[in-house]
Design a protein around this motif. Structure first.
Motif, PDB file in Angstrom:
ATOM      1  N   GLU A  27      28.930 -50.473 -58.612  1.00 24.93           N
ATOM      2  CA  GLU A  27      30.024 -50.029 -57.746  1.00 24.93           C
ATOM      3  C   GLU A  27      29.748 -48.601 -57.308  1.00 24.93           C
ATOM      4  OE1 GLU A  27      33.597 -50.549 -60.054  1.00 24.93           O
ATOM      5  OE2 GLU A  27      33.739 -52.652 -59.490  1.00 24.93           O
ATOM      6  N   VAL A  28      29.661 -48.390 -56.006  1.00 28.23           N
ATOM      7  CA  VAL A  28      29.396 -47.069 -55.447  1.00 28.23           C
ATOM      8  C   VAL A  28      30.664 -46.569 -54.773  1.00 28.23           C
ATOM      9  CG1 VAL A  28      28.049 -45.760 -53.766  1.00 28.23           C
ATOM     10  CG2 VAL A  28      26.955 -47.570 -55.083  1.00 28.23           C
ATOM     11  N   THR A  29      31.060 -45.340 -55.117  1.00 30.17           N
ATOM     12  CA  THR A  29      32.252 -44.750 -54.504  1.00 30.17           C
ATOM     13  C   THR A  29      31.831 -43.663 -53.514  1.00 30.17           C
ATOM     14  OG1 THR A  29      32.461 -42.998 -56.164  1.00 30.17           O
ATOM     15  CG2 THR A  29      33.577 -45.102 -56.644  1.00 30.17           C
ATOM     16  N   GLN A  30      32.794 -43.192 -52.757  1.00 31.73           N
ATOM     17  CA  GLN A  30      32.530 -42.107 -51.816  1.00 31.73           C
ATOM     18  C   GLN A  30      32.008 -40.886 -52.565  1.00 31.73           C
ATOM     19  OE1 GLN A  30      35.491 -41.278 -48.840  1.00 31.73           O
ATOM     20  NE2 GLN A  30      34.833 -39.173 -48.602  1.00 31.73           N
ATOM     21  N   ARG A  31      32.563 -40.614 -53.704  1.00 32.10           N
ATOM     22  CA  ARG A  31      32.147 -39.453 -54.509  1.00 32.10           C
ATOM     23  C   ARG A  31      30.671 -39.556 -54.900  1.00 32.10           C
ATOM     24  NH1 ARG A  31      32.220 -34.633 -55.112  1.00 32.10           N
ATOM     25  NH2 ARG A  31      32.379 -33.693 -57.145  1.00 32.10           N
ATOM     26  N   ASP A  32      30.211 -40.767 -55.226  1.00 32.82           N
ATOM     27  CA  ASP A  32      28.793 -40.972 -55.561  1.00 32.82           C
ATOM     28  C   ASP A  32      27.903 -40.576 -54.379  1.00 32.82           C
ATOM     29  OD1 ASP A  32      29.401 -42.090 -58.100  1.00 32.82           O
ATOM     30  OD2 ASP A  32      29.634 -44.085 -57.216  1.00 32.82           O
ATOM     31  N   ILE A  33      28.327 -40.965 -53.189  1.00 31.15           N
ATOM     32  CA  ILE A  33      27.564 -40.662 -51.973  1.00 31.15           C
ATOM     33  C   ILE A  33      27.553 -39.152 -51.728  1.00 31.15           C
ATOM     34  CG2 ILE A  33      27.477 -40.982 -49.459  1.00 31.15           C
ATOM     35  CD1 ILE A  33      28.736 -43.809 -50.029  1.00 31.15           C
ATOM     36  N   GLU A  34      28.705 -38.519 -51.904  1.00 29.92           N
ATOM     37  CA  GLU A  34      28.799 -37.063 -51.722  1.00 29.92           C
ATOM     38  C   GLU A  34      27.806 -36.343 -52.634  1.00 29.92           C
ATOM     39  OE1 GLU A  34      32.912 -36.054 -52.492  1.00 29.92           O
ATOM     40  OE2 GLU A  34      33.598 -37.375 -50.886  1.00 29.92           O
ATOM     41  N   LYS A  35      27.777 -36.724 -53.914  1.00 28.81           N
ATOM     42  CA  LYS A  35      26.886 -36.088 -54.887  1.00 28.81           C
ATOM     43  C   LYS A  35      25.424 -36.352 -54.561  1.00 28.81           C
ATOM     44  CE  LYS A  35      29.920 -36.178 -58.935  1.00 28.81           C
ATOM     45  NZ  LYS A  35      30.129 -36.822 -60.246  1.00 28.81           N
ATOM     46  N   ASN A  42      33.209 -33.857 -48.877  1.00 30.65           N
ATOM     47  CA  ASN A  42      34.112 -34.988 -48.711  1.00 30.65           C
ATOM     48  C   ASN A  42      34.429 -35.318 -47.248  1.00 30.65           C
ATOM     49  OD1 ASN A  42      37.078 -35.905 -48.320  1.00 30.65           O
ATOM     50  ND2 ASN A  42      36.523 -36.681 -50.341  1.00 30.65           N
ATOM     51  N   PRO A  43      34.842 -34.346 -46.409  1.00 33.08           N
ATOM     52  CA  PRO A  43      35.186 -34.691 -45.027  1.00 33.08           C
ATOM     53  C   PRO A  43      34.002 -35.270 -44.240  1.00 33.08           C
ATOM     54  CG  PRO A  43      35.959 -32.477 -45.556  1.00 33.08           C
ATOM     55  CD  PRO A  43      35.096 -32.925 -46.692  1.00 33.08           C
ATOM     56  N   THR A  44      32.815 -34.779 -44.532  1.00 34.22           N
ATOM     57  CA  THR A  44      31.618 -35.279 -43.852  1.00 34.22           C
ATOM     58  C   THR A  44      31.384 -36.742 -44.203  1.00 34.22           C
ATOM     59  OG1 THR A  44      30.635 -33.067 -43.942  1.00 34.22           O
ATOM     60  CG2 THR A  44      29.130 -34.917 -43.533  1.00 34.22           C
ATOM     61  N   VAL A  45      31.437 -37.056 -45.493  1.00 32.19           N
ATOM     62  CA  VAL A  45      31.203 -38.427 -45.944  1.00 32.19           C
ATOM     63  C   VAL A  45      32.329 -39.341 -45.467  1.00 32.19           C
ATOM     64  CG1 VAL A  45      30.879 -39.926 -47.964  1.00 32.19           C
ATOM     65  CG2 VAL A  45      29.797 -37.664 -47.894  1.00 32.19           C
ATOM     66  N   THR A  46      33.557 -38.836 -45.462  1.00 29.90           N
ATOM     67  CA  THR A  46      34.682 -39.635 -44.952  1.00 29.90           C
ATOM     68  C   THR A  46      34.403 -40.069 -43.517  1.00 29.90           C
ATOM     69  OG1 THR A  46      36.285 -38.532 -46.385  1.00 29.90           O
ATOM     70  CG2 THR A  46      37.154 -39.606 -44.410  1.00 29.90           C
ATOM     71  N   GLY A  47      33.965 -39.138 -42.676  1.00 31.61           N
ATOM     72  CA  GLY A  47      33.661 -39.457 -41.282  1.00 31.61           C
ATOM     73  C   GLY A  47      32.509 -40.440 -41.152  1.00 31.61           C
ATOM     74  N   LEU A  48      31.457 -40.233 -41.931  1.00 39.23           N
ATOM     75  CA  LEU A  48      30.306 -41.141 -41.883  1.00 39.23           C
ATOM     76  C   LEU A  48      30.716 -42.556 -42.282  1.00 39.23           C
ATOM     77  CD1 LEU A  48      27.576 -38.836 -43.491  1.00 39.23           C
ATOM     78  CD2 LEU A  48      27.580 -39.706 -41.138  1.00 39.23           C
ATOM     79  N   LEU A  49      31.503 -42.657 -43.351  1.00 41.30           N
ATOM     80  CA  LEU A  49      31.934 -43.978 -43.821  1.00 41.30           C
ATOM     81  C   LEU A  49      32.861 -44.654 -42.816  1.00 41.30           C
ATOM     82  CD1 LEU A  49      32.477 -43.297 -47.635  1.00 41.30           C
ATOM     83  CD2 LEU A  49      30.543 -44.461 -46.536  1.00 41.30           C
ATOM     84  N   GLN A  50      33.753 -43.883 -42.193  1.00 42.20           N
ATOM     85  CA  GLN A  50      34.644 -44.455 -41.184  1.00 42.20           C
ATOM     86  C   GLN A  50      33.843 -45.047 -40.030  1.00 42.20           C
ATOM     87  OE1 GLN A  50      37.267 -41.162 -40.255  1.00 42.20           O
ATOM     88  NE2 GLN A  50      38.795 -41.817 -41.755  1.00 42.20           N
TER      89      GLN A  50
END
Length: 143
Positions: free
Chosen positions: A49-57, A63-71
């Motif tokens: 299970e991969v979360t947004q936080r895993d991707i950020e690290k 966080n805002p950058t990864v949020t936009g990429l994931l959206q």
């Protein structure tokens, strides 16, 4: 005597050209170099299970950058965000069939750019470069 460009500026220039060229190659797939990095992490993650936080690290992004990429990846149909069973505040990120459909082409495009970066270098020089870049990354990474 010609003054050398500061090392940090050289990295910045290399990154700018790399991203421009890589984005041009990826355009036909409908993704950007940054989105490719997220997909690549998901393809190669050993975590169930991969979360947004895993991707950020993993990608050293905020966080805002990864949020936009994931959206954007979600809108394009490459990922699904599903609330975690363990913690409803977290969402697990899963690849879709559409993402797997472009994986081979995406990786071929990245290899093409890597080959351009190491043009004129032999295997020993490439290995030395990778070792030095690992050191640079270690030195500059946040503790």
């Amino acid at each position: 005597m010609e003054e050398r460009m500061p090392i940090g500026f050289m990295f910045k220039q290399i990154n700018n050209i790399y991203e421009k060229d890589f984005n041009q190659l990826l355009k036909t797939l409908g993704i950007t170099a940054s989105q490719c990095a997220v997909l690549d992490y998901l393809f190669h993650s050993s975590k169930e299970e991969v979360t947004q936080r895993d991707i950020e690290k993993a990608l050293c992004l905020r966080n805002p950058t990864v949020t936009g990429l994931l959206q954007r990846l979600d809108e394009k149909g490459f990922i699904l965000s599903v609330p975690s069973n363990k913690d409803r505040r977290c969402k697990n990120i899963y690849l879709t069939e559409k993402a797997y459909d472009i994986q081979r082409r995406m990786e071929a495009d990245r290899k093409k750019i890597d080959k351009k970066l190491t043009l004129g270098m032999n295997k020993k020089e490439i290995a030395a470069l990778e070792k030095m870049l690992d050191k640079v990354l270690y030195n500059i990474a946040e503790p």
